[in-house]
Motif scaffolding. Structure first.
Motif, PDB file in Angstrom:
ATOM      1  N   MET A  82     -36.750  25.709   9.603  1.00 20.76           N
ATOM      2  CA  MET A  82     -35.764  24.764   9.069  1.00 20.76           C
ATOM      3  C   MET A  82     -34.989  24.111  10.225  1.00 20.76           C
ATOM      4  SD  MET A  82     -35.833  24.951   5.662  1.00 20.76           S
ATOM      5  CE  MET A  82     -34.235  24.515   5.017  1.00 20.76           C
ATOM      6  N   VAL A  83     -34.793  22.797  10.119  1.00 22.03           N
ATOM      7  CA  VAL A  83     -33.975  22.076  11.089  1.00 22.03           C
ATOM      8  C   VAL A  83     -33.019  21.166  10.342  1.00 22.03           C
ATOM      9  CG1 VAL A  83     -35.732  22.109  12.892  1.00 22.03           C
ATOM     10  CG2 VAL A  83     -35.647  20.177  11.296  1.00 22.03           C
ATOM     11  N   LYS A  84     -31.925  20.820  10.987  1.00 21.06           N
ATOM     12  CA  LYS A  84     -31.026  19.846  10.394  1.00 21.06           C
ATOM     13  C   LYS A  84     -31.704  18.478  10.367  1.00 21.06           C
ATOM     14  CE  LYS A  84     -27.327  20.244  12.893  1.00 21.06           C
ATOM     15  NZ  LYS A  84     -25.910  20.078  13.318  1.00 21.06           N
ATOM     16  N   ALA A  85     -31.312  17.660   9.408  1.00 18.86           N
ATOM     17  CA  ALA A  85     -31.872  16.319   9.306  1.00 18.86           C
ATOM     18  C   ALA A  85     -31.576  15.510  10.564  1.00 18.86           C
ATOM     19  CB  ALA A  85     -31.329  15.604   8.073  1.00 18.86           C
ATOM     20  N   SER A  86     -30.426  15.764  11.176  1.00 19.31           N
ATOM     21  CA  SER A  86     -30.105  15.046  12.417  1.00 19.31           C
ATOM     22  C   SER A  86     -31.056  15.444  13.536  1.00 19.31           C
ATOM     23  CB  SER A  86     -28.654  15.323  12.830  1.00 19.31           C
ATOM     24  OG  SER A  86     -28.452  16.703  13.097  1.00 19.31           O
ATOM     25  N   ASP A  87     -31.442  16.733  13.587  1.00 20.41           N
ATOM     26  CA  ASP A  87     -32.426  17.169  14.582  1.00 20.41           C
ATOM     27  C   ASP A  87     -33.774  16.508  14.325  1.00 20.41           C
ATOM     28  OD1 ASP A  87     -30.598  18.868  15.833  1.00 20.41           O
ATOM     29  OD2 ASP A  87     -31.150  20.577  14.571  1.00 20.41           O
ATOM     30  N   LEU A  88     -34.147  16.422  13.050  1.00 18.86           N
ATOM     31  CA  LEU A  88     -35.419  15.788  12.708  1.00 18.86           C
ATOM     32  C   LEU A  88     -35.422  14.321  13.125  1.00 18.86           C
ATOM     33  CD1 LEU A  88     -38.182  15.646  11.357  1.00 18.86           C
ATOM     34  CD2 LEU A  88     -37.001  15.303   9.152  1.00 18.86           C
ATOM     35  N   GLU A 111     -31.925  11.229   1.710  1.00 24.14           N
ATOM     36  CA  GLU A 111     -32.408  12.601   1.585  1.00 24.14           C
ATOM     37  C   GLU A 111     -33.072  13.003   2.895  1.00 24.14           C
ATOM     38  OE1 GLU A 111     -31.928  14.523  -0.979  1.00 24.14           O
ATOM     39  OE2 GLU A 111     -31.148  13.020  -2.383  1.00 24.14           O
ATOM     40  N   PRO A 112     -32.948  14.264   3.291  1.00 23.80           N
ATOM     41  CA  PRO A 112     -33.616  14.697   4.532  1.00 23.80           C
ATOM     42  C   PRO A 112     -35.118  14.472   4.508  1.00 23.80           C
ATOM     43  CG  PRO A 112     -32.017  16.349   3.808  1.00 23.80           C
ATOM     44  CD  PRO A 112     -32.121  15.355   2.699  1.00 23.80           C
ATOM     45  N   GLU A 113     -35.718  14.544   3.316  1.00 22.70           N
ATOM     46  CA  GLU A 113     -37.171  14.455   3.209  1.00 22.70           C
ATOM     47  C   GLU A 113     -37.711  13.051   3.487  1.00 22.70           C
ATOM     48  OE1 GLU A 113     -35.827  18.064   1.925  1.00 22.70           O
ATOM     49  OE2 GLU A 113     -35.213  16.131   1.055  1.00 22.70           O
ATOM     50  N   ILE A 114     -36.866  12.039   3.518  1.00 26.22           N
ATOM     51  CA  ILE A 114     -37.372  10.689   3.791  1.00 26.22           C
ATOM     52  C   ILE A 114     -37.113  10.253   5.236  1.00 26.22           C
ATOM     53  CG2 ILE A 114     -36.947  10.079   1.374  1.00 26.22           C
ATOM     54  CD1 ILE A 114     -34.723   8.175   2.412  1.00 26.22           C
ATOM     55  N   ALA A 163     -38.365  11.255   8.238  1.00 29.16           N
ATOM     56  CA  ALA A 163     -39.522  11.041   9.107  1.00 29.16           C
ATOM     57  C   ALA A 163     -40.276   9.770   8.731  1.00 29.16           C
ATOM     58  CB  ALA A 163     -40.455  12.252   9.042  1.00 29.16           C
ATOM     59  N   GLU A 164     -40.524   9.579   7.446  1.00 32.16           N
ATOM     60  CA  GLU A 164     -41.231   8.371   7.019  1.00 32.16           C
ATOM     61  C   GLU A 164     -40.430   7.122   7.339  1.00 32.16           C
ATOM     62  OE1 GLU A 164     -43.908   9.973   3.253  1.00 32.16           O
ATOM     63  OE2 GLU A 164     -42.036   8.909   2.867  1.00 32.16           O
ATOM     64  N   SER A 165     -39.129   7.186   7.123  1.00 36.53           N
ATOM     65  CA  SER A 165     -38.291   6.003   7.322  1.00 36.53           C
ATOM     66  C   SER A 165     -38.186   5.623   8.791  1.00 36.53           C
ATOM     67  CB  SER A 165     -36.896   6.245   6.746  1.00 36.53           C
ATOM     68  OG  SER A 165     -36.953   6.470   5.353  1.00 36.53           O
ATOM     69  N   ASP A 175     -39.305  19.320   7.119  1.00 31.05           N
ATOM     70  CA  ASP A 175     -40.162  18.172   7.443  1.00 31.05           C
ATOM     71  C   ASP A 175     -40.341  18.049   8.958  1.00 31.05           C
ATOM     72  OD1 ASP A 175     -41.784  16.083   6.853  1.00 31.05           O
ATOM     73  OD2 ASP A 175     -40.217  14.734   6.131  1.00 31.05           O
ATOM     74  N   THR A 176     -41.362  17.311   9.364  1.00 28.42           N
ATOM     75  CA  THR A 176     -41.652  17.085  10.779  1.00 28.42           C
ATOM     76  C   THR A 176     -41.926  15.599  11.011  1.00 28.42           C
ATOM     77  OG1 THR A 176     -44.016  17.526  10.409  1.00 28.42           O
ATOM     78  CG2 THR A 176     -42.620  19.393  11.097  1.00 28.42           C
ATOM     79  N   PRO A 177     -41.830  15.133  12.265  1.00 32.45           N
ATOM     80  CA  PRO A 177     -42.090  13.715  12.538  1.00 32.45           C
ATOM     81  C   PRO A 177     -43.526  13.322  12.211  1.00 32.45           C
ATOM     82  CG  PRO A 177     -40.939  14.743  14.382  1.00 32.45           C
ATOM     83  CD  PRO A 177     -41.368  15.844  13.473  1.00 32.45           C
TER      84      PRO A 177
END
Length: 536
Positions: A1-7, A131-134, A136-138, A169-171
């Motif tokens: 798990m990572v923070k969305a900011s880290d992602l 959302e954190p899940e979007i 990487a795609e965005s 999620d990952t890049p």
């Protein structure tokens, strides 16, 4: 798990981002500390507009999207001008703005504005990272669209509560850029026929001719990099450039007629007005209204670009080749006969070069035009001149010979004042060449505080400041229209002392000889310097 900011920062790393230019804010806390722990360098600037201009120029010089960052509210509104500049100048840029927590965005709250809708008219695409899940795609989409021809700006809004949430999620993996297809052979053959049949054909080299490397330049050893030069040489075609197309071919070439407004009588413009066939390569109407060079609607136009031509009465092409620009030029070249361009206005080149390289007489008063030959001699071919907006911009665009692509950077889409000092910083980071940022007194004081940013980074470029204590271009226009001017006079500080207060050398030459010696000393130097030219 990572923070969305880290992602998000991992995504920036995956995109190859080296720098993020911006101003910190409370809503950016998680993102800023994520950047701190990454390979991306955050560069705090003195104003968000300066940050956006830095990202704009970085993108234009490197072809890779520059990244700028602001907080919500006034930070985002300050960022907007530089983002809009990248949009109209076709510079790849990704803007990231912070936002308050989603729990308060449905109601009126402190500093909360609808930033996504505010940015929509000046970007190719934008969204809120809701959302954190979007994330990487965005981020991948933002960079893909920003860098895809025609490039421009994109924007991501990052609410502070989303930045703090965790995700698995990952890049996304980056891919080679999408390329346009090869041109339609029939269209290329039609274009070749029109050029050969014309009595007075000419090339109009626009921003796209430089941006897409359709020209010859240093280190451009790929086949496509030479296409414009090879077509021009094969046919003997004269070339006139837009302001942002300067350097598409070297102004040493006998085929070069400099820019549309060059010469004592605008001979570059006169040549294209008298042409009966114009091959427009990467031409953006945002730069120059085609009514100026096709007023009678009788010019045959061939449009070569990555996108179809804008619908415009004075720009209605006979042939449109919407494809990869270098491939299009290659196809046309393969279909034409050597020498068929007739080099019908070659004598104009020598007159133009004589005019723009003439040295001032010792008793002449200082002017921008008279300064440019001295500046040109102090700069190597590959050195970069970045112009602010004002009367000096017009002189630089028309009368500064340019020998390599992307070595004379002019904002001529949005044409925003204040770009040169922050833009010079970005250019110095992006280039090994020497950099000169030319500006007027009006534009300089809009973002002159970025000198502190440059010195903090240990950068060294030259600021050439033309001081007429006036918004000079507006005065000129008013005088032309009304024979008087109003609302343009300024009162300035002592610029040399101001420069020294930033810890850099300041100069105010009193003669042409002193100016020449000064520029020859400071332009190749690794130190920051400001040279004031007091205009009479």
């Amino acid at each position: 798990m990572v923070k969305a900011s880290d992602l998000l920062v991992e995504c920036l790393e995956a995109e190859g981002v080296e720098y993020v230019f911006g101003v910190p804010g409370e809503e950016l806390e998680d993102l800023l500390f994520s950047i701190r722990d990454s390979d991306v360098e955050f560069i705090p600037t003195r104003h968000e507009q300066g940050a956006a201009f830095m990202a704009d120029v970085h993108g234009r010089l490197t072809g890779q999207a520059g990244v700028c960052l602001s907080t919500l509210g006034p930070g985002a509104t300050n960022l907007l001008t530089g983002v809009a500049d990248a949009h109209l100048d076709k510079s790849p840029l990704v803007a990231i703005t912070g936002q308050g927590g989603r729990e308060r965005l449905h109601k009126e709250s402190h500093q909360a504005l609808d930033i996504v809708h505010m940015f929509e008219p000046v970007v190719k695409w934008n969204t809120q990272l809701g959302e954190p899940e979007i994330v990487a795609e965005s981020v991948r989409k933002a960079f893909k669209l920003a860098e895809h021809e025609k490039p421009g700006a994109t924007h991501l809004e990052f609410p502070e509560d989303v930045a703090a949430e965790e995700t698995t999620d990952t890049p996304l993996s980056t891919r080679e850029r999408v390329r346009r297809p090869d041109p339609d052979p029939d269209s290329a053959a039609r274009a070749a026929t029109l050029l050969e049949r014309a009595e007075r054909p000419i090339v109009l080299a626009g921003n796209g001719a430089v941006r897409t490397r359709a020209q010859d330049g240093p280190g451009r050893d790929s086949e496509s990099a030479n296409r414009l030069r090879e077509l021009v040489h094969r046919m003997g075609l004269p070339v006139v450039a837009t302001y942002m197309g300067k350097g598409a071919i070297s102004d040493r070439e006998p085929y070069s007629l400099l820019t549309l407004d060059s010469g004592s009588a605008g001979e570059g413009g006169e040549a294209i007005e008298s042409a009966d066939c114009v091959l427009a390569v990467g031409y953006d109407i945002a730069e120059h209204d085609p009514a100026g060079w096709n007023p009678d609607l009788d010019t045959t136009i061939i449009h070569v670009d990555h996108e179809p031509a804008e619908v415009y009465r004075h720009y209605n092409p006979e042939v449109e080749i919407v494809a990869d620009i270098p491939a299009s030029l290659r196809s046309i070249e393969e279909s034409v006969s050597p020498g068929s361009g007739k080099a019908w206005c070659s004598e104009i080149h020598d007159r133009l070069i004589d005019h723009v390289t003439a040295q001032p007489d010792p008793g002449d008063p200082f002017s921008v035009r008279r300064t440019l030959p001295i500046l040109r001699e102090a700069m190597a071919d590959e050195d970069v001149l970045l112009s602010d907006v004002g009367s000096h911009k017009m002189a630089i665009a028309q009368a500064f010979p340019t020998y390599e692509p992307n070595t004379c950077i002019i904002s001529n889409g949005l044409a925003s004042m204040g770009i040169s000092v922050p833009g010079g910083l970005a250019a110095d980071l992006a280039c090994e060449s020497n950099v000169v940022a030319a500006t007027g007194d009006g534009g300089f004081l809009m973002n002159g505080a970025e000198i502190e940013t440059a010195t903090r980074l240990g950068l060294g470029y030259t600021i050439l400041l033309f001081n007429d204590n006036d918004y000079g271009l507006i005065s000129e226009k008013q005088e032309q229209h009304l024979s008087e001017h109003f609302g343009t006079k300024l009162q300035n500080p002592d610029f040399r002392t101001l420069a020294e207060s930033f810890g850099i050398d300041g100069y105010r030459p009193e003669s042409w000889e002193e100016l020449q010696v000064t520029l020859e000393e400071v332009v190749p130097s690794d130190e920051m310097a400001l040279v004031e030219v007091a205009l009479d």
